[in-house]
Write a protein that holds these residues in place. Structure first.
Motif, PDB file in Angstrom:
ATOM      1  N   GLN A 103       7.156  -3.916  14.829  1.00 44.49           N
ATOM      2  CA  GLN A 103       7.070  -2.345  14.937  1.00 44.49           C
ATOM      3  C   GLN A 103       6.295  -1.721  14.183  1.00 44.49           C
ATOM      4  OE1 GLN A 103      10.696  -0.960  16.542  1.00 44.49           O
ATOM      5  NE2 GLN A 103      11.692  -2.741  16.422  1.00 44.49           N
ATOM      6  N   PHE A 104       5.557  -0.559  14.716  1.00 38.29           N
ATOM      7  CA  PHE A 104       4.689   0.354  14.041  1.00 38.29           C
ATOM      8  C   PHE A 104       4.755   1.656  14.385  1.00 38.29           C
ATOM      9  CE2 PHE A 104       2.162  -1.709  17.320  1.00 38.29           C
ATOM     10  CZ  PHE A 104       1.319  -0.527  17.521  1.00 38.29           C
ATOM     11  N   PHE A 105       4.272   2.761  13.841  1.00 35.09           N
ATOM     12  CA  PHE A 105       4.083   4.098  14.130  1.00 35.09           C
ATOM     13  C   PHE A 105       2.777   4.566  14.050  1.00 35.09           C
ATOM     14  CE2 PHE A 105       6.502   4.455  10.506  1.00 35.09           C
ATOM     15  CZ  PHE A 105       5.758   5.425   9.641  1.00 35.09           C
ATOM     16  N   LEU A 106       2.428   5.508  15.033  1.00 34.31           N
ATOM     17  CA  LEU A 106       1.042   6.254  14.990  1.00 34.31           C
ATOM     18  C   LEU A 106       1.588   7.732  14.630  1.00 34.31           C
ATOM     19  CD1 LEU A 106       1.070   3.850  17.554  1.00 34.31           C
ATOM     20  CD2 LEU A 106      -1.578   4.425  16.830  1.00 34.31           C
ATOM     21  N   VAL A 107       0.948   8.386  13.585  1.00 35.90           N
ATOM     22  CA  VAL A 107       1.282   9.578  13.439  1.00 35.90           C
ATOM     23  C   VAL A 107       0.291  10.538  13.997  1.00 35.90           C
ATOM     24  CG1 VAL A 107       1.439  11.426  11.583  1.00 35.90           C
ATOM     25  CG2 VAL A 107       1.932   9.032  11.117  1.00 35.90           C
ATOM     26  N   TYR A 108       0.857  11.467  14.804  1.00 36.91           N
ATOM     27  CA  TYR A 108      -0.033  12.437  15.653  1.00 36.91           C
ATOM     28  C   TYR A 108      -0.160  13.590  15.133  1.00 36.91           C
ATOM     29  CZ  TYR A 108       4.093  14.169  18.208  1.00 36.91           C
ATOM     30  OH  TYR A 108       5.544  14.529  18.464  1.00 36.91           O
ATOM     31  N   GLN A 109       0.604  13.924  14.024  1.00 43.34           N
ATOM     32  CA  GLN A 109       0.887  15.215  13.467  1.00 43.34           C
ATOM     33  C   GLN A 109       1.163  15.191  11.885  1.00 43.34           C
ATOM     34  OE1 GLN A 109       2.334  18.447  15.418  1.00 43.34           O
ATOM     35  NE2 GLN A 109       3.315  19.634  13.704  1.00 43.34           N
ATOM     36  N   ASP A 110       0.956  15.677  10.881  1.00 42.97           N
ATOM     37  CA  ASP A 110       1.306  15.396   9.642  1.00 42.97           C
ATOM     38  C   ASP A 110       3.003  15.331   9.663  1.00 42.97           C
ATOM     39  OD1 ASP A 110      -1.248  15.581   8.970  1.00 42.97           O
ATOM     40  OD2 ASP A 110      -1.134  17.326   7.399  1.00 42.97           O
ATOM     41  N   SER A 111       3.361  14.300   9.032  1.00 41.77           N
ATOM     42  CA  SER A 111       4.970  14.151   8.702  1.00 41.77           C
ATOM     43  C   SER A 111       5.458  13.894   7.713  1.00 41.77           C
ATOM     44  CB  SER A 111       5.223  12.896   9.916  1.00 41.77           C
ATOM     45  OG  SER A 111       4.994  13.356  11.206  1.00 41.77           O
ATOM     46  N   GLN A 112       6.364  14.288   7.210  1.00 39.56           N
ATOM     47  CA  GLN A 112       6.875  14.034   5.938  1.00 39.56           C
ATOM     48  C   GLN A 112       7.831  13.195   5.879  1.00 39.56           C
ATOM     49  OE1 GLN A 112       8.495  17.430   3.763  1.00 39.56           O
ATOM     50  NE2 GLN A 112       8.048  16.961   1.896  1.00 39.56           N
ATOM     51  N   LEU A 113       7.464  11.936   4.918  1.00 37.51           N
ATOM     52  CA  LEU A 113       8.488  10.840   5.003  1.00 37.51           C
ATOM     53  C   LEU A 113       8.404  10.321   3.687  1.00 37.51           C
ATOM     54  CD1 LEU A 113       7.540   9.034   8.277  1.00 37.51           C
ATOM     55  CD2 LEU A 113       9.965   9.797   7.967  1.00 37.51           C
ATOM     56  N   VAL A 146       3.636  12.942   2.630  1.00 41.51           N
ATOM     57  CA  VAL A 146       3.309  13.345   3.790  1.00 41.51           C
ATOM     58  C   VAL A 146       2.458  12.130   4.184  1.00 41.51           C
ATOM     59  CG1 VAL A 146       1.792  14.942   5.398  1.00 41.51           C
ATOM     60  CG2 VAL A 146       3.507  15.857   3.298  1.00 41.51           C
ATOM     61  N   TYR A 147       2.790  11.746   5.615  1.00 40.58           N
ATOM     62  CA  TYR A 147       1.930  10.444   6.268  1.00 40.58           C
ATOM     63  C   TYR A 147       0.888  11.514   7.031  1.00 40.58           C
ATOM     64  CZ  TYR A 147       4.365   6.546   4.819  1.00 40.58           C
ATOM     65  OH  TYR A 147       5.100   5.652   3.969  1.00 40.58           O
ATOM     66  N   PRO A 148      -0.146  11.656   6.930  1.00 42.93           N
ATOM     67  CA  PRO A 148      -1.066  12.503   7.398  1.00 42.93           C
ATOM     68  C   PRO A 148      -1.422  12.251   9.103  1.00 42.93           C
ATOM     69  CG  PRO A 148      -2.532  11.057   5.983  1.00 42.93           C
ATOM     70  CD  PRO A 148      -0.969  11.017   5.724  1.00 42.93           C
ATOM     71  N   ALA A 149      -1.907  13.102   9.795  1.00 47.44           N
ATOM     72  CA  ALA A 149      -2.122  12.713  11.156  1.00 47.44           C
ATOM     73  C   ALA A 149      -3.078  11.644  11.220  1.00 47.44           C
ATOM     74  CB  ALA A 149      -2.610  13.752  12.039  1.00 47.44           C
ATOM     75  N   ASN A 190       0.842  -1.338   0.121  1.00 46.08           N
ATOM     76  CA  ASN A 190      -0.008  -0.110   0.001  1.00 46.08           C
ATOM     77  C   ASN A 190       0.759   1.278   0.081  1.00 46.08           C
ATOM     78  OD1 ASN A 190      -2.338   1.347   0.128  1.00 46.08           O
ATOM     79  ND2 ASN A 190      -2.560   1.519   2.344  1.00 46.08           N
ATOM     80  N   LEU A 191       1.883   1.221  -0.727  1.00 46.74           N
ATOM     81  CA  LEU A 191       3.071   2.331  -0.509  1.00 46.74           C
ATOM     82  C   LEU A 191       2.338   3.492  -1.546  1.00 46.74           C
ATOM     83  CD1 LEU A 191       6.328   0.582  -0.470  1.00 46.74           C
ATOM     84  CD2 LEU A 191       4.969   1.437   1.481  1.00 46.74           C
ATOM     85  N   LYS A 192       1.467   3.179  -2.261  1.00 49.04           N
ATOM     86  CA  LYS A 192       0.943   4.098  -3.243  1.00 49.04           C
ATOM     87  C   LYS A 192      -0.716   4.690  -2.794  1.00 49.04           C
ATOM     88  CE  LYS A 192       3.629   2.843  -7.573  1.00 49.04           C
ATOM     89  NZ  LYS A 192       3.335   2.619  -8.825  1.00 49.04           N
ATOM     90  N   ASP A 193      -0.876   4.580  -1.334  1.00 44.70           N
ATOM     91  CA  ASP A 193      -1.929   4.736  -0.902  1.00 44.70           C
ATOM     92  C   ASP A 193      -2.329   6.307  -1.064  1.00 44.70           C
ATOM     93  OD1 ASP A 193      -3.845   5.995   1.395  1.00 44.70           O
ATOM     94  OD2 ASP A 193      -3.604   3.804   2.152  1.00 44.70           O
ATOM     95  N   ALA A 194      -3.840   6.513  -1.630  1.00 46.82           N
ATOM     96  CA  ALA A 194      -4.088   7.845  -2.209  1.00 46.82           C
ATOM     97  C   ALA A 194      -3.917   8.814  -0.931  1.00 46.82           C
ATOM     98  CB  ALA A 194      -5.537   7.797  -2.467  1.00 46.82           C
ATOM     99  N   GLY A 195      -3.913   8.541   0.179  1.00 42.85           N
ATOM    100  CA  GLY A 195      -3.653   9.327   1.516  1.00 42.85           C
ATOM    101  C   GLY A 195      -2.374   9.846   1.654  1.00 42.85           C
ATOM    102  N   PHE A 247      -1.383   1.213   7.126  1.00 41.36           N
ATOM    103  CA  PHE A 247      -2.104   0.014   7.111  1.00 41.36           C
ATOM    104  C   PHE A 247      -3.497   0.111   8.013  1.00 41.36           C
ATOM    105  CE2 PHE A 247       0.682  -0.704  10.637  1.00 41.36           C
ATOM    106  CZ  PHE A 247       0.067  -1.206  11.711  1.00 41.36           C
ATOM    107  N   GLY A 248      -3.348   1.391   8.643  1.00 42.19           N
ATOM    108  CA  GLY A 248      -4.648   1.981   9.491  1.00 42.19           C
ATOM    109  C   GLY A 248      -4.675   3.131   9.687  1.00 42.19           C
ATOM    110  N   THR A 249      -5.926   3.683  10.302  1.00 40.92           N
ATOM    111  CA  THR A 249      -6.156   5.154  10.580  1.00 40.92           C
ATOM    112  C   THR A 249      -6.741   5.254  12.214  1.00 40.92           C
ATOM    113  OG1 THR A 249      -6.929   5.450   8.224  1.00 40.92           O
ATOM    114  CG2 THR A 249      -7.833   7.110   9.935  1.00 40.92           C
ATOM    115  N   VAL A 250      -6.291   5.904  12.940  1.00 40.30           N
ATOM    116  CA  VAL A 250      -6.695   6.044  14.324  1.00 40.30           C
ATOM    117  C   VAL A 250      -7.900   6.752  14.358  1.00 40.30           C
ATOM    118  CG1 VAL A 250      -5.773   7.180  16.578  1.00 40.30           C
ATOM    119  CG2 VAL A 250      -4.111   6.175  15.071  1.00 40.30           C
ATOM    120  N   SER A 251      -8.953   6.206  15.214  1.00 40.67           N
ATOM    121  CA  SER A 251     -10.119   7.067  15.441  1.00 40.67           C
ATOM    122  C   SER A 251      -9.748   8.508  16.149  1.00 40.67           C
ATOM    123  CB  SER A 251     -10.602   6.319  16.471  1.00 40.67           C
ATOM    124  OG  SER A 251     -10.288   6.146  17.645  1.00 40.67           O
ATOM    125  N   ALA A 252     -10.754   9.204  16.216  1.00 34.04           N
ATOM    126  CA  ALA A 252     -10.876  10.357  16.764  1.00 34.04           C
ATOM    127  C   ALA A 252     -10.532  10.619  18.213  1.00 34.04           C
ATOM    128  CB  ALA A 252     -12.088  11.226  16.515  1.00 34.04           C
TER     129      ALA A 252
END
Length: 271
Positions: free
Chosen positions: A212-222, A192-195, A182-187, A229-234
């Protein structure tokens, strides 16, 4: 003209990538040591080498932990916003190969991380990242993530909380790797990996994701090299921001969280 803030972000990204590469080297050293031990004949000689190798690995782990998380006392001015961890111990089981994909790729899956700081729900992308979601379903079912610490928080240039390593050193894994997906995810726009994004950490090389995995809490350029592979709830984002607000223990923008972030229980459910 490159601004000072852009330069800071560039340096943060370069540091992130260097650390991933160091993890690759650490894993290669570990595999080489295991190969040497396996090839030695003789009970006495094997025992001697095992003792020697164990000592070397402990030193490497200490050095790696120092470079990755820089252990230090939590500053007295920082109040820990989280609760004490639940009773229990981290599992140490590993596996030789990736589990067979048994999830329903057309179904919806949710991962719930019951942490000491609050619950973080993650909507998983089973159809876009089936190997990754399947691996998390497998590992969570084995209790692999239970009682593990989220060992890394970055607060400058890249804004992520990294978890999933039972050793807490940044070099642990389940014994197998999974392919990038999923490296070409539309998001992922403009690198930028969005929050709210949940993505796989890796060693800096292709197809080296483990647990190991990471959760993005603020837009991050990588660079788009980390499987989203997932999206955090509000509600989960509120928890992440609380953790981030407590800062990390080096003061340099990359270290262990000041908050006591422990995953008491991780579950993956199909809906």
């Amino acid at each position: 003209m490159v601004t000072q803030e852009q330069r800071k972000r560039q340096l943060a990204r370069e540091k992130f990538l260097r650390q991933q590469q160091r993890r690759t080297a650490a894993r290669r050293k570990a595999r080489m040591r295991n190969s040497v031990i396996a090839s030695v004949l003789g009970v006495i000689l094997v025992g001697s080498l095992a003792l020697y190798t164990t000592g070397v690995m402990k030193d490497d782990d200490k050095a790696n932990a120092s470079s990755e998380t820089t252990p230090a006392a939590t500053p007295s001015a920082v109040k820990d916003p989280c609760e004490k961890p639940a009773a229990g111990s981290v599992k140490t089981q590993t596996w030789k190969k990736e589990p067979a994909v048994t999830i329903d790729k057309s179904a919806k899956y949710t991962m719930k991380l019951a942490t000491t700081c609050g619950e973080i729900d993650v909507a998983l992308k089973a159809s876009a990242a089936p190997h990754t979601v399947n691996s998390f379903n497998f590992l969570a079912g084995k209790g692999y993530f239970d009682h593990t610490k989220c060992h890394r928080l970055t607060t400058n240039g890249i804004y992520v909380l990294q978890c999933g390593d039972p050793t807490g050193s940044g070099s642990g894994g389940p014994g197998y790797t999974i392919p990038d997906e999923n490296l070409k995810d539309a998001g992922l726009k403009g690198n930028v990996y969005p929050a709210g994004t949940v993505a796989m950490a890796n060693t800096g090389q292709a197809h080296t994701g483990g647990s190991q995995f990471f959760l993005v809490y603020q837009d991050s350029q990588l660079p788009p090299s980390y499987t989203p592979f997932g999206t955090v709830s509000a509600e989960g984002m509120t928890v992440l921001k609380k953790i981030a607000a407590a800062g990390e223990n080096t003061g340099g923008g990359d270290g262990a969280p000041n908050a006591t972030v422990v995953i008491n229980k991780a579950t993956v459910t199909k809906s």
